[in-house]
Scaffold this motif. Structure first.
Motif, mmCIF file in Angstrom:
data_model
loop_
_atom_site.group_PDB
_atom_site.id
_atom_site.type_symbol
_atom_site.label_atom_id
_atom_site.label_comp_id
_atom_site.label_asym_id
_atom_site.label_seq_id
_atom_site.Cartn_x
_atom_site.Cartn_y
_atom_site.Cartn_z
ATOM 1 N N GLY A 143 -8.481 3.107 -5.404
ATOM 2 C CA GLY A 143 -8.785 2.080 -4.404
ATOM 3 C C GLY A 143 -8.813 0.685 -5.016
ATOM 4 N N ILE A 144 -9.391 0.582 -6.213
ATOM 5 C CA ILE A 144 -9.428 -0.710 -6.902
ATOM 6 C C ILE A 144 -8.009 -1.165 -7.246
ATOM 7 N N CYS A 145 -7.190 -0.228 -7.699
ATOM 8 C CA CYS A 145 -5.800 -0.570 -8.046
ATOM 9 C C CYS A 145 -5.019 -1.060 -6.823
ATOM 10 N N ILE A 146 -5.200 -0.396 -5.686
ATOM 11 C CA ILE A 146 -4.502 -0.803 -4.464
ATOM 12 C C ILE A 146 -4.910 -2.212 -4.071
ATOM 13 N N ARG A 147 -6.203 -2.472 -4.157
ATOM 14 C CA ARG A 147 -6.701 -3.804 -3.781
ATOM 15 C C ARG A 147 -6.137 -4.882 -4.701
ATOM 16 N N ARG A 148 -6.079 -4.594 -5.996
ATOM 17 C CA ARG A 148 -5.554 -5.575 -6.938
ATOM 18 C C ARG A 148 -4.032 -5.744 -6.785
ATOM 19 N N GLU B 167 0.834 -1.209 0.000
ATOM 20 C CA GLU B 167 0.000 0.000 0.000
ATOM 21 C C GLU B 167 0.866 1.255 0.000
ATOM 22 N N ARG C 19 -2.313 -5.688 -4.120
ATOM 23 C CA ARG C 19 -1.961 -6.517 -2.968
ATOM 24 C C ARG C 19 -1.695 -7.962 -3.371
ATOM 25 N N ASN C 20 -2.381 -8.425 -4.424
ATOM 26 C CA ASN C 20 -2.232 -9.820 -4.845
ATOM 27 C C ASN C 20 -1.489 -9.949 -6.176
#
Length: 236
Positions: free
Chosen positions: A224-229, A89, A231-232
């Motif tokens: 926010g979507i980019c950060i979530r993606r 993050e 992570r994996n």
């Protein structure tokens, strides 16, 4: 930063070419800050294509410059930073801050270039100038974030995503009825970067701040979507 030098030089050259092209096309009829004001979606299709070409000249170089930032996120340099104890993050936010600063610098450069060397036929208030520049900046940020989101979600190559985003940008400017349809304005939002489409230049837009907030919210959502993606995401 080394990877961004060549794209930045190309962007500067493209901005100068854009200004020269606009001077040749419009002459004394060119308004102030033409990179964000000469676009008129309701004009004749032949004239529209000419204006879109002039407006589009620096855009691919802007996107190419900031795309160097997101490509670092999946490379070995990012792996080294993560091994040293930085969270994903934090790494992503640092890269996005760099992206925002780069876009800001490029938009300010275009503003200064056109203000110094451009024509000033039409009078605009300082408030209108601020709104014109801010909305243009927000749209570019949204376009950049859209490209990042597509790349993280679909895992397509950076070149494929960059091509798709550039095509979408041009199609949005050629799409009819942007200024008279809220749905079309949302779907083809890059067209709203220009003052004749959002009516800021004429001082008739009563929802300027709502438009700006909506674009800011869109950028935040895509981030926010980019950060979530991320992570994996795999880092090679």
């Amino acid at each position: 930063m080394r990877d961004s030098r060549v794209p930045l030089i190309l962007f500067i050259a493209a901005s100068v070419v854009q200004l020269v092209a606009m001077k040749n096309v419009y002459g004394s009829d060119m308004p102030g800050l033409p990179f964000a004001t000469v676009y008129e979606p309701e004009t004749n299709i032949t004239v529209l294509i000419t204006r879109v070409f002039c407006l589009y000249i620096p855009v691919p170089f802007m996107l190419f410059t900031v795309n160097c930032t997101v490509r670092e996120l999946s490379g070995g340099y990012s792996r080294l930073i993560l091994i040293r104890g930085c969270s994903r993050e934090q790494l992503f936010r640092k890269k996005m801050l760099k992206t925002v600063l780069m876009v800001t610098g490029m938009v300010l450069f275009m503003t200064a270039l056109h203000a110094i060397a451009g024509e000033h036929r039409y009078h605009v208030t300082p408030g209108q100038i601020a709104d014109i520049i801010l909305i243009y900046w927000l749209v570019i940020i949204d376009v950049v974030m859209l490209g990042y989101m597509i790349e993280f979600v679909t895992k397509l190559s950076g070149n494929a995503v960059n091509t798709a985003v550039n095509v979408y940008f041009v199609v949005s400017l050629l799409a009819p009825g942007i200024s008279h349809s809220s749905i079309a304005g949302c779907v083809f939002f890059p067209g709203m970067a220009f003052a004749k489409a959002n009516d800021v230049y004429d001082g008739t837009c009563g929802d300027t701040h709502i438009m700006q907030l909506a674009m800011l919210a869109g950028a935040a959502l895509m981030c926010g979507i980019c950060i979530r993606r991320y992570r994996n995401a795999d880092i090679l």
